[in-house]
Design an enzyme around this catalytic site. Structure first.
Site, PDB file in Angstrom:
ATOM      1  N   GLU A 127       0.832  -1.194   0.000  1.00 30.68           N
ATOM      2  CA  GLU A 127       0.000   0.000   0.000  1.00 30.68           C
ATOM      3  C   GLU A 127       0.871   1.250   0.000  1.00 30.68           C
ATOM      4  OE1 GLU A 127      -3.062   0.130   2.898  1.00 30.68           O
ATOM      5  OE2 GLU A 127      -4.035  -1.687   2.168  1.00 30.68           O
ATOM      6  N   GLU A 239       8.944 -18.265   2.069  1.00 27.65           N
ATOM      7  CA  GLU A 239       9.227 -19.276   1.043  1.00 27.65           C
ATOM      8  C   GLU A 239       9.469 -18.595  -0.300  1.00 27.65           C
ATOM      9  OE1 GLU A 239       7.252 -22.992   0.839  1.00 27.65           O
ATOM     10  OE2 GLU A 239       6.657 -22.972   2.950  1.00 27.65           O
TER      11      GLU A 239
END
Length: 387
Positions: A127, A239
């Protein structure tokens, strides 16, 4: 790479390299010129099993692990980091959270098509207010209205934005200060794709703005628990960071190969470049740094595949953040050396080395900047006996 792979992993590596060289490589110039993405090749990646490689067989995946996915990302990045980051963002940031935290109905709806490469995913987290610090400070809101959630807000710097089918959206639910995850389909009324950015690198990855104006989704599109997005998303983010490490190995390996070929054939003043000790040392350092990086990334993937979830303050989280801090710098240094040793040729379009340099620069920024991950490493050092 000097560490051993299983026979199956070697087959995956070879298949990914063949796919990258034969099918992605012809599209690289087009991506650079048009800033568009060959979505049909994501479908092709699904046919070859690359999109579903980490997902269970019951959802159409291969039932393998992060190690195998990293091998695919490494090989693809030797040709195109754009394709690799689009694949990484789709599978680790969107569909992996659905696998980990979704209901069975959500998994059945999305994962088989994702594994087949039929749909592309994206995570809507960034954002304008800035929220890299633990994914907080979201302006986007979700308000419960009967059997629906109503989402309003704007997300920026969203990879895959213009060609995404499934968005996992971070929004503060019912006034909470901690975000919640929601699944929003591309064709939902009120969802609008805004500006597509012109970037230094990763051309074609579709980094754009996504606007939500009274977007109504069924209550069943809540992903996981309310106010739990920090816990539920961070493992996928880390990950993805490991995937970025594999991408950095791919880039560094590519520029190493090009540079080694150049310095062993280019002659100046009657000598091949490699015969100058300073050049030989540059090549030696590059090779040593790449091998060190390979060891770190694949030690980390194997640790995660053994059942260790990468979250801050844990050994797996420490390793993932270490990958994110160390690997982009290694690859940037490799590209710098490659450009320098190629001289004027390294600055020309026909060598592609400058494209690798531009692309890999984003790896220090995406999935949280280096400073964020140094914070995570410091956290691990405070709660773990590391050495």
């Amino acid at each position: 790479m000097l560490h051993g792979l299983t026979e199956e992993q070697e087959l995956i590596r070879n298949a990914a390299r063949e796919f990258a060289e034969n099918e992605i490589a012809p599209k690289v110039a087009w991506m650079e010129e048009t800033n568009e993405f060959p979505v049909e090749l994501m479908r092709r990646a699904g046919e070859l099993g690359f999109t579903g490689i980490m997902f269970p067989e019951e959802y159409g995946g291969a039932g393998l692990g992060l190690t195998e996915f990293a091998l695919v990302l490494e090989e693809v990045s030797r040709v195109s980091q754009t394709f690799a980051i689009c694949l990484d963002a789709s599978m680790t940031l969107c569909y992996l959270p659905i696998l980990q935290y979704g209901t069975e109905e959500q998994k059945q709806k999305y994962l088989p098509r994702a594994c087949a490469g039929e749909i592309v995913g994206a995570a809507c987290a960034g954002e304008a207010v800035g929220n890299t610090g633990n994914c907080m400070n979201h302006i986007t809101k979700a308000v419960k209205d009967g059997d629906e959630w109503v989402i309003n807000g704007q997300k920026i710097f969203i990879t895959n934005a213009p060609f995404t089918d499934t968005f996992v959206v971070y929004a503060n639910a019912n006034g909470a200060s901690v975000p919640t995850l929601f699944i929003v389909d591309r064709d939902t009324p009120g969802l609008e794709i805004g500006n597509i950015e012109e970037k230094l690198g990763w051309h074609g990855s579709g980094t754009g703005t996504v606007n939500f104006t009274n977007v109504r989704i069924p209550a069943d599109n809540l992903l996981g628990e309310i106010d739990a997005a920090l816990d539920e998303s961070i493992s996928g983010v880390l990950e993805s960071c490991i995937g970025i490490g594999a991408m950095c190995i791919g880039v560094a390996s590519a520029v190493y190969s090009k540079t080694y070929e150049y310095v062993t054939t280019r002659e100046t003043a009657g000598q091949k470049l490699i015969e100058h000790q300073a050049v030989a040392w540059d090549i030696a350092r590059m090779a040593a740094n790449i091998e060190q990086a390979v060891a770190l990334v694949y030690q980390t993937t194997k640790f995660v595949d053994a059942g260790n979830t990468p979250v801050p303050g844990t050994p797996a989280g420490f390793l993932a953040s270490t990958v994110k801090v160390q690997l982009p710098k290694m690859a940037q240094d490799a590209c710098d050396v490659a450009i320098q040793l190629h001289g004027g040729h390294g600055y020309m379009n026909d060598m592609d080395i400058h494209r690798y340099w531009r692309d890999v620069r984003a790896c220090s920024i995406g999935e949280g900047p280096t400073s964020n991950h140094l914070d995570f490493i410091a956290l691990a050092a405070s709660v773990m006996k590391l050495f």
